[in-house]
Write an enzyme that holds these catalytic residues in place. Structure first.
Site, PDB file in Angstrom:
ATOM      1  N   ASN A   1     -16.584   4.177  13.862  1.00  0.00           N
ATOM      2  CA  ASN A   1     -17.848   4.031  13.133  1.00  0.00           C
ATOM      3  C   ASN A   1     -18.993   3.378  13.875  1.00  0.00           C
ATOM      4  OD1 ASN A   1     -16.847   5.069  10.586  1.00  0.00           O
ATOM      5  ND2 ASN A   1     -15.549   3.244  10.570  1.00  0.00           N
TER       6      ASN A   1
ATOM      7  N   HIS B   1      -7.992   1.783  20.237  1.00  0.00           N
ATOM      8  CA  HIS B   1      -7.899   1.498  18.794  1.00  0.00           C
ATOM      9  C   HIS B   1      -8.676   0.205  18.559  1.00  0.00           C
ATOM     10  CE1 HIS B   1      -5.639   1.243  14.839  1.00  0.00           C
ATOM     11  NE2 HIS B   1      -6.142   0.018  14.971  1.00  0.00           N
TER      12      HIS B   1
ATOM     13  N   ASN C   1     -10.213  -4.429  13.363  1.00  0.00           N
ATOM     14  CA  ASN C   1     -10.232  -5.885  13.344  1.00  0.00           C
ATOM     15  C   ASN C   1      -9.192  -6.414  14.333  1.00  0.00           C
ATOM     16  OD1 ASN C   1     -11.094  -8.357  12.464  1.00  0.00           O
ATOM     17  ND2 ASN C   1      -9.470  -8.463  10.927  1.00  0.00           N
ATOM     18  N   GLY C   2      -7.982  -5.854  14.267  1.00  0.00           N
ATOM     19  CA  GLY C   2      -7.020  -5.991  15.362  1.00  0.00           C
ATOM     20  C   GLY C   2      -7.292  -4.818  16.284  1.00  0.00           C
TER      21      GLY C   2
ATOM     22  N   HIS D   1       0.317  -1.122  17.135  1.00  0.00           N
ATOM     23  CA  HIS D   1      -0.522   0.020  16.730  1.00  0.00           C
ATOM     24  C   HIS D   1       0.068   1.343  17.242  1.00  0.00           C
ATOM     25  CE1 HIS D   1      -4.146  -2.919  16.814  1.00  0.00           C
ATOM     26  NE2 HIS D   1      -3.787  -2.739  15.550  1.00  0.00           N
TER      27      HIS D   1
ATOM     28  N   GLU E   1      -2.673   6.440  10.187  1.00  0.00           N
ATOM     29  CA  GLU E   1      -1.324   5.919  10.396  1.00  0.00           C
ATOM     30  C   GLU E   1      -0.365   6.421   9.316  1.00  0.00           C
ATOM     31  OE1 GLU E   1      -2.858   1.865  10.804  1.00  0.00           O
ATOM     32  OE2 GLU E   1      -1.851   1.778  12.726  1.00  0.00           O
TER      33      GLU E   1
ATOM     34  N   ARG F   1     -20.010  -5.095  11.935  1.00  0.00           N
ATOM     35  CA  ARG F   1     -21.304  -4.723  11.339  1.00  0.00           C
ATOM     36  C   ARG F   1     -22.256  -5.916  11.329  1.00  0.00           C
ATOM     37  NH1 ARG F   1     -18.076  -1.653   6.725  1.00  0.00           N
ATOM     38  NH2 ARG F   1     -16.847  -3.488   7.165  1.00  0.00           N
TER      39      ARG F   1
ATOM     40  N   LYS G   1       0.870  -1.178   0.000  1.00  0.00           N
ATOM     41  CA  LYS G   1       0.000   0.000   0.000  1.00  0.00           C
ATOM     42  C   LYS G   1       0.900   1.218   0.000  1.00  0.00           C
ATOM     43  CE  LYS G   1      -3.422  -2.013   2.978  1.00  0.00           C
ATOM     44  NZ  LYS G   1      -3.648  -2.144   4.383  1.00  0.00           N
TER      45      LYS G   1
ATOM     46  N   ARG H   1       6.556   1.742   6.819  1.00  0.00           N
ATOM     47  CA  ARG H   1       5.949   1.185   8.019  1.00  0.00           C
ATOM     48  C   ARG H   1       6.661  -0.131   8.340  1.00  0.00           C
ATOM     49  NH1 ARG H   1      -0.086  -0.097   9.396  1.00  0.00           N
ATOM     50  NH2 ARG H   1       0.258  -0.561  11.565  1.00  0.00           N
TER      51      ARG H   1
ATOM     52  N   ILE I   1     -13.980   0.158  14.098  1.00  0.00           N
ATOM     53  CA  ILE I   1     -15.112   0.052  15.031  1.00  0.00           C
ATOM     54  C   ILE I   1     -15.190   1.301  15.909  1.00  0.00           C
ATOM     55  CG2 ILE I   1     -16.055  -1.286  16.955  1.00  0.00           C
ATOM     56  CD1 ILE I   1     -14.613  -3.769  15.724  1.00  0.00           C
ATOM     57  N   GLY I   2     -14.050   1.721  16.441  1.00  0.00           N
ATOM     58  CA  GLY I   2     -14.027   2.880  17.339  1.00  0.00           C
ATOM     59  C   GLY I   2     -14.565   4.144  16.687  1.00  0.00           C
TER      60      GLY I   2
ATOM     61  N   ARG J   1      -9.050 -12.801  16.850  1.00  0.00           N
ATOM     62  CA  ARG J   1      -8.020 -13.150  17.845  1.00  0.00           C
ATOM     63  C   ARG J   1      -8.632 -13.188  19.244  1.00  0.00           C
ATOM     64  NH1 ARG J   1      -3.787  -8.666  16.094  1.00  0.00           N
ATOM     65  NH2 ARG J   1      -4.677  -8.622  14.009  1.00  0.00           N
TER      66      ARG J   1
HETATM   67  P1  AMP Z   1     -10.099  -1.751  10.748  1.00  0.00           P
HETATM   68  O1  AMP Z   1      -9.308  -2.990  11.074  1.00  0.00           O
HETATM   69  O2  AMP Z   1      -9.655  -0.534  11.527  1.00  0.00           O
HETATM   70  O3  AMP Z   1     -10.241  -1.498   9.276  1.00  0.00           O
HETATM   71  O4  AMP Z   1     -11.601  -2.023  11.278  1.00  0.00           O
HETATM   72  C1  AMP Z   1     -12.367  -3.064  10.750  1.00  0.00           C
HETATM   73  C2  AMP Z   1     -13.601  -3.246  11.624  1.00  0.00           C
HETATM   74  O5  AMP Z   1     -14.364  -2.034  11.629  1.00  0.00           O
HETATM   75  C3  AMP Z   1     -14.531  -4.347  11.157  1.00  0.00           C
HETATM   76  O6  AMP Z   1     -14.914  -5.156  12.255  1.00  0.00           O
HETATM   77  C4  AMP Z   1     -15.734  -3.574  10.659  1.00  0.00           C
HETATM   78  O7  AMP Z   1     -16.916  -4.268  10.846  1.00  0.00           O
HETATM   79  C5  AMP Z   1     -15.724  -2.378  11.585  1.00  0.00           C
HETATM   80  N1  AMP Z   1     -16.583  -1.324  11.060  1.00  0.00           N
HETATM   81  C6  AMP Z   1     -16.397  -0.553   9.959  1.00  0.00           C
HETATM   82  N2  AMP Z   1     -17.465   0.279   9.784  1.00  0.00           N
HETATM   83  C7  AMP Z   1     -18.347   0.007  10.800  1.00  0.00           C
HETATM   84  C8  AMP Z   1     -19.628   0.511  11.175  1.00  0.00           C
HETATM   85  N3  AMP Z   1     -20.239   1.474  10.473  1.00  0.00           N
HETATM   86  N4  AMP Z   1     -20.227  -0.010  12.263  1.00  0.00           N
HETATM   87  C9  AMP Z   1     -19.620  -0.981  12.988  1.00  0.00           C
HETATM   88  N5  AMP Z   1     -18.409  -1.497  12.690  1.00  0.00           N
HETATM   89  C10 AMP Z   1     -17.776  -1.017  11.613  1.00  0.00           C
END
Ligand code: AMP
Length: 403
Positions: free
Chosen positions: A337, A209, A212-213, A181, A386, A287, A14, A92, A334-335, A242
């Site tokens: 959204n 944070h 997913n992780g 992180h 990041e 989600r 990336k 990174r 998640i945090g 995890r």
């Molecule tokens: P990341 O690893 O920071 O990209 O976060 C991925 C996680 O964010 C996944 O579990 C997604 O389901 C969650 N996520 C993204 N958008 C939303 C949302 N609108 N509501 C709840 N979880 C979300």
């Protein structure tokens, strides 16, 4: 300065070019399926239709870097006329062990130490190193800087990074908490201070944070004093797939009861546990878990409640470690959204005087305060960045070295 930020995985690369003076993203994209056939290249230019995507075979990371440099310097698609316009490359790097306490100018000696850290992150560091080598080939004169996921946590005191195992395991084998992180926690802690209009040196913040992780860090005066991930990113709170912290005897019991090998058990703990495993394989994606929760699915409710509880326990222990906090900040997928997750976490903290502003939590967007007036601890949600963190650290290092 124009900084090219590179984030190399074993089969992907990336990239993002950032003008650090204005914090503007000039272009960004992705090289997918490196070394495994069926490669694909994506290139977006901010505010322009010069971007494109196409299938390209990437036998190795060198071809990926060649392709991206061609795109950014091409007279039709490019954003610079020559590679010399790129002031620095920020890489990174996942694991710097206890050797790197900050972003570092990459010299041949530094490369040797990064290679030595590979045993700590065998899936990540070798790919990161390939990325550095590939960039060196096409940009031999351009300064390269390594920004480490682990560096921010090198300020942890000994009592926080040691485990309760014989000390010789730390001395001989370096087994200790590293934390991960780091770039995200550092960036979000700084942004929290900025949004509060306070000097970070005067603040105690708990950064959550949640992606997913996921990891939680106690930050005091801008320094990490404790963090939930450990020797590896498997430790801490429950994550997408995890397990987070558990009694080590469970590993033994799982192998024993299933007849599986240690590797089999570690696969389960890394890839089949967390929200995914607890929900009976509904999903690792929050989600999906939320949707199932709202339709009354018992497995999803179980997974969600256990997830929230594991987060609350870490927040509680960091409130104790810090002696209270000025702010709790949520970030990552998640945090940032999920108002639902934030609401459930904060409802546990009401006994400590935390009050959410329901409307700001549900309806607002972007970096903002989501606690009500009079909340004993302010609560924020701040998008992590990041890549920006890497670019800004890279410029700092380049300026310090005067290169
Ligand atoms: P990341 O690893 O920071 O990209 O976060 C991925 C996680 O964010 C996944 O579990 C997604 O389901 C969650 N996520 C993204 N958008 C939303 C949302 N609108 N509501 C709840 N979880 C979300």
């Amino acid at each position: 300065m124009k900084v090219l930020v590179i984030n190399c995985g074993s089969s992907s690369l990336k990239y993002r070019m950032i003008e650090t003076d204005t914090k503007e993203v000039i272009c960004k994209g992705l090289c997918e399926r490196i070394g495994i056939g069926g490669g694909h290249f994506k290139y977006d230019v901010t505010g322009s239709d010069k971007g494109f995507e196409k299938d390209v075979e990437f036998p190795d990371h060198n071809t990926a870097v060649d392709t991206l440099i061609k795109a950014v310097t091409d007279p039709d698609t490019g954003v610079v006329s020559d590679v010399s316009e790129i002031g620095a490359v920020g890489h990174r790097l996942v694991h710097g062990g206890d050797k790197f306490t900050e972003a570092t100018y990459i010299t041949p000696d530094v490369m040797t130490v990064i290679e030595e850290c590979s045993s700590l992150a065998p899936l990540h560091n070798p790919a990161n190193i390939q990325g550095i080598r590939a960039c060196r080939k096409v940009m031999p004169e351009t300064p390269m800087v390594g920004v480490f996921d682990t560096a921010f946590h090198q300020t942890l005191p000994e009592k926080a990074y040691l485990y309760g195992i014989p000390y010789e395991y730390y001395e001989k084998y370096g087994i200790r908490k590293f934390g991960f992180h780091g770039m995200s926690h550092e960036y979000v802690a700084r942004e929290t201070a900025a949004i509060m209009g306070k000097d970070i040196k005067d603040l105690k913040t708990i950064v959550c944070h949640l992606g997913n992780g996921a990891s939680i860090t106690a930050v005091k005066g801008g320094k990490s004093v404790d963090t939930s991930m450990g020797y590896t990113p498997l430790d801490g709170i429950i994550m997408g797939t995890r397990c987070g912290s558990l009694d080590p005897e469970i590993v033994h019991a799982m192998a024993d009861k299933t007849g599986g090998s240690m590797e089999d058990v570690m696969q389960v703990l890394n890839f089949k546990s967390g929200l995914f495993g607890l929900s009976g394989n509904i999903s690792s994606d929050m989600r999906d878990i939320e949707e199932a929760y709202e339709s009354g699915n018992e497995a999803a409710i179980r997974a969600f409640d256990t997830y929230i509880y594991s987060i609350v326990k870490y927040i509680g222990s960091y409130l104790a470690v810090l002696g209270g906090a000025d702010a709790i900040t949520f970030t990552a997928g998640i945090g940032e959204n999920s108002p639902f997750v934030r609401k459930h976490i904060c409802s546990y903290l009401e006994g400590l005087g935390v009050r959410l502003d329901a409307e700001a939590n549900e309806k607002g967007r972007g970096a903002r305060c989501i606690s009500a007036d009079g909340s004993a601890i302010k609560v924020y949600t701040i998008p992590t960045d990041e890549e920006m963190s890497i670019a800004l650290s890279t410029v700092e290092v380049v300026n310090r070295h005067n290169v």
